[in-house]
Design an enzyme around this catalytic site. Structure first.
Site, PDB file in Angstrom:
ATOM      1  N   ASP A  15      -5.954   1.949  -1.636  1.00  0.00           N
ATOM      2  CA  ASP A  15      -4.301   2.191  -1.938  1.00  0.00           C
ATOM      3  C   ASP A  15      -3.932   0.743  -1.543  1.00  0.00           C
ATOM      4  O   ASP A  15      -2.546   0.516  -1.467  1.00  0.00           O
ATOM      5  CB  ASP A  15      -3.597   3.094  -1.424  1.00  0.00           C
ATOM      6  CG  ASP A  15      -3.561   2.975   0.170  1.00  0.00           C
ATOM      7  OD1 ASP A  15      -4.309   2.259   0.811  1.00  0.00           O
ATOM      8  OD2 ASP A  15      -2.464   3.306   0.697  1.00  0.00           O
ATOM      9  N   ASP A  67       0.885  -1.185   0.119  1.00  0.00           N
ATOM     10  CA  ASP A  67      -0.012   0.085   0.032  1.00  0.00           C
ATOM     11  C   ASP A  67       0.841   1.203   0.110  1.00  0.00           C
ATOM     12  O   ASP A  67       2.117   1.224   0.090  1.00  0.00           O
ATOM     13  CB  ASP A  67      -0.921   0.055   1.153  1.00  0.00           C
ATOM     14  CG  ASP A  67      -0.417   0.165   2.343  1.00  0.00           C
ATOM     15  OD1 ASP A  67       0.732   0.560   2.505  1.00  0.00           O
ATOM     16  OD2 ASP A  67      -1.202   0.052   3.537  1.00  0.00           O
ATOM     17  N   LEU A  68       0.199   2.366  -0.215  1.00  0.00           N
ATOM     18  CA  LEU A  68       0.908   3.836  -0.061  1.00  0.00           C
ATOM     19  C   LEU A  68       0.955   4.365   1.137  1.00  0.00           C
ATOM     20  O   LEU A  68       0.103   4.269   1.900  1.00  0.00           O
ATOM     21  CB  LEU A  68       0.081   4.649  -1.309  1.00  0.00           C
ATOM     22  CG  LEU A  68       0.107   4.058  -2.854  1.00  0.00           C
ATOM     23  CD1 LEU A  68      -0.688   4.845  -3.520  1.00  0.00           C
ATOM     24  CD2 LEU A  68       1.433   3.824  -3.195  1.00  0.00           C
TER      25      LEU A  68
END
Length: 607
Positions: free
Chosen positions: A359, A316-317
């Protein structure tokens, strides 16, 4: 009317009989009726019937058979046969009265055939409307409707050859037809958009000779399949017997079948588009959660059969929510598309990148060697320079379920995020929100202690805490079962804190056995306080600041259920409401320590 003697010879024939046979009466009287007036195929049966009548085995009879005319054609006559007796009562012959029913039978046959055609077309239409891929049904129905020896549906391949997609019989499916406009019947039909008929395909340059012989066909028609004004395929129908020209019925049936083939192609294309849309993320174009959930067990099964390896990575970001809040959702969408493309560029053709939601992404990595796992994770991290990403990657152990593998990958991602995001504990806005509660240096809050006791009872665990986490310690604003753990200010260092990780990530942390968790297995609280199973829900205020965690702790491994997590979420909501209410009070610290009755009331969670 016809009178026959016992030997079947004609004794009397009236005018209509002569007209039907195209003979003069003088030319037929005395002739053997069966030899003279009946087709050879029906003579033996008719003679046997006449013999039975003469022997007295039958009293009379009705029969329908063909009569042979002088020009070689036949008519169908329905006969009623009556015995003729002589003066002594012996059977002397038969008197037969006949009605020419040729046209009637032709109409009956035509009506029956049209009814069969309509029924066949109805079944064809139903199959096309109901089957996901009705191409095979089309070729089967058109062969049955037209009494053809074979039929096939051809579609263009990438190199402009035609490929047999469906056929009856089916052993030619997959055959490729080289298309040359000037010689190929299928190519001619495809290019021109008009049917192409060959009465005798043997040796004909436009006919594929090997397939023609394999199908046992002589005459053949190539009918284009037109979709939205463009020929998208060719329906080929062949007959064993030579057909000099196609009649209206055959032409109409082949055209109708080609129209249904066009509908089948349109439906199949629509189904494929819908399936692709259902299995792919509309924003990034990569497979979605549904596709991932479908592929994971298949990948595990392949690895099990082959004895190969399988790695699973979660990504994920960092700070994706901040990008959305600061720059808007359009900027966030652009970032997700760029990140998906960047990750896809780092993967092999057989690897599967999927967007699980928000995300969060996952990658299935078949045949990933153990020595390459760390390198793959680092390559995925470096593919996203800003705002950066977290990657958790694990290898399948050869026996665990897909859900177990996913949990391990999620824990690995959690560990990677926690290791890379500890600076979030020192964010000024979060620390200011913590300080505003007035609880960091205050005595225990009776309401939060009571909430902890109720939670411990509901979760059936020995320890529950309402922990506030600043940049160097965690403070028990409410607790049950932690006697002897905390210092005088009710705190423990972050070195012993599980809760800090839920604060850092802002996500629930659920651990069945901390001793096996890559994030927590080195935490001294496992040894010092016997913290083995842990489930913590972040406490987030109205401004989005994560102030702490409501956590449940067990001293032995525990498989937390979805109901457990749901219950903790509801209790966490009540906890943050209590904390926020105390922070709004002008003298929160003093009131939290006062045992003034009303604030020490029992807590009743709304669950």
């Amino acid at each position: 009317l016809v009178v026959l003697d016992v030997d079947g010879r004609i004794r009397v024939a009236n005018r209509l009989t002569c007209a039907t046979l195209q003979r003069d009466e003088a030319g037929i009287v005395g002739e053997d009726w069966f030899q003279f007036a009946m087709p050879e195929a029906e003579r033996a049966h008719a003679r046997g019937l006449h013999a039975a009548l003469m022997a007295g085995d039958l009293d009379g009879h009705e029969v329908e058979h063909r009569v042979l005319r002088a020009d070689g054609t036949t008519r169908i006559v329905r006969w009623t046969i009556t015995l003729v007796h002589d003066d002594e009562g012996r059977v002397a012959g038969t008197l037969s009265s006949g009605t020419d029913v040729t046209e009637r039978r032709a109409l009956d046959d035509r009506l029956a055939r049209e009814q069969r055609d309509l029924a066949g077309l109805r079944r064809l239409a139903q199959d096309v409307a109901s089957l996901e891929d009705a191409r095979h049904a089309v070729v089967e129905h058109v062969a049955e409707l037209t009494d053809a020896v074979f039929s096939a549906l051809l579609e263009p391949a990438d190199n402009l050859d035609l490929v047999v997609i469906a056929a009856t019989p089916g052993h030619i499916v997959g055959e490729r037809i080289r298309v040359r406009h000037e010689t190929s019947g299928s190519g001619t039909a495809l290019m021109s958009g008009r049917p192409f008929f060959v009465a005798d395909g043997h040796g004909h340059p436009a006919v594929h000779q090997r397939l023609l012989c394999a199908m046992g066909a002589t005459s053949i028609v190539y009918q284009p399949v037109v979709v939205d004004g463009e020929a998208r395929g060719v329906l080929v129908v062949g007959w064993a017997e030579r057909v000099d020209s196609l009649g209206t019925r055959q032409t109409d049936l082949v055209e109708l079948a080609a129209d249904e083939a066009a509908v089948a192609l349109q439906r199949l294309a629509a189904v494929r588009r819908l399936r692709s849309a259902a299995m792919h993320d509309a924003l990034t174009g990569v497979p979605n959660r549904r596709a991932f959930d479908h592929e994971l067990p298949a990948a595990l099964a392949r690895a099990q059969r082959s004895g190969g390896t399988l790695a699973l990575a979660y990504m994920d970001l960092n700070g994706f929510k901040a990008v959305n809040d600061r720059e808007g959702h359009q900027a966030g969408d652009r970032l997700l598309k760029e990140v998906a493309a960047a990750w896809q560029a780092q993967l092999r053709q057989d690897d599967l990148l999927a967007r699980l939601g928000g995300d969060e992404f996952a990658v299935l990595l078949p045949d990933c060697r153990p020595d390459d796992v760390d390198a793959v994770a680092e390559r995925l991290r470096r593919a996203v320079s800003a705002p950066g990403s977290a990657v958790g990657i694990v290898l399948w152990d050869g026996g665990e379920t897909g859900s177990a593998l996913m949990r391990r990958a999620d824990h690995a991602l959690y560990a990677d995020k926690a290791n890379g995001a500890r600076a979030r504990l020192s964010e000024p806005a979060r620390l200011a929100a913590l300080d505003a509660t007035g609880l960091l240096g205050a005595p225990a809050v009776p309401e939060l202690d009571e909430l902890s006791r109720v939670a411990a009872w509901m979760m059936d665990v020995p320890v529950v805490t309402v922990s506030l986490v600043d940049d160097d310690r965690q403070i028990f604003a409410g607790q049950c079962g932690v006697e002897g753990w905390a210092s005088e200010d009710r705190g423990t260092p972050l070195s012993h804190s599980f809760c800090q990780h839920a604060v850092i990530t802002g996500r629930p942390l659920v651990i069945a056995d901390a001793r096996t968790s890559p994030l927590l297995r080195d935490n001294p609280a496992i040894r010092d306080q016997r913290v083995i199973a842990y489930a913590g829900i972040p406490l987030v205020d109205g401004d989005g600041n994560t102030l702490g965690v409501l956590c449940a702790i067990d001293h032995q491994p525990r498989a937390w259920t979805d109901d457990d997590v749901t219950t903790l979420r509801r209790l966490a909501q009540r906890a943050i409401e209590q904390i926020t209410a105390l922070g709004l009070d002008g003298d929160a610290g003093a009131r939290a320590g006062a045992d003034d009755g009303p604030r020490a009331r029992a807590y009743r969670p709304a669950v």
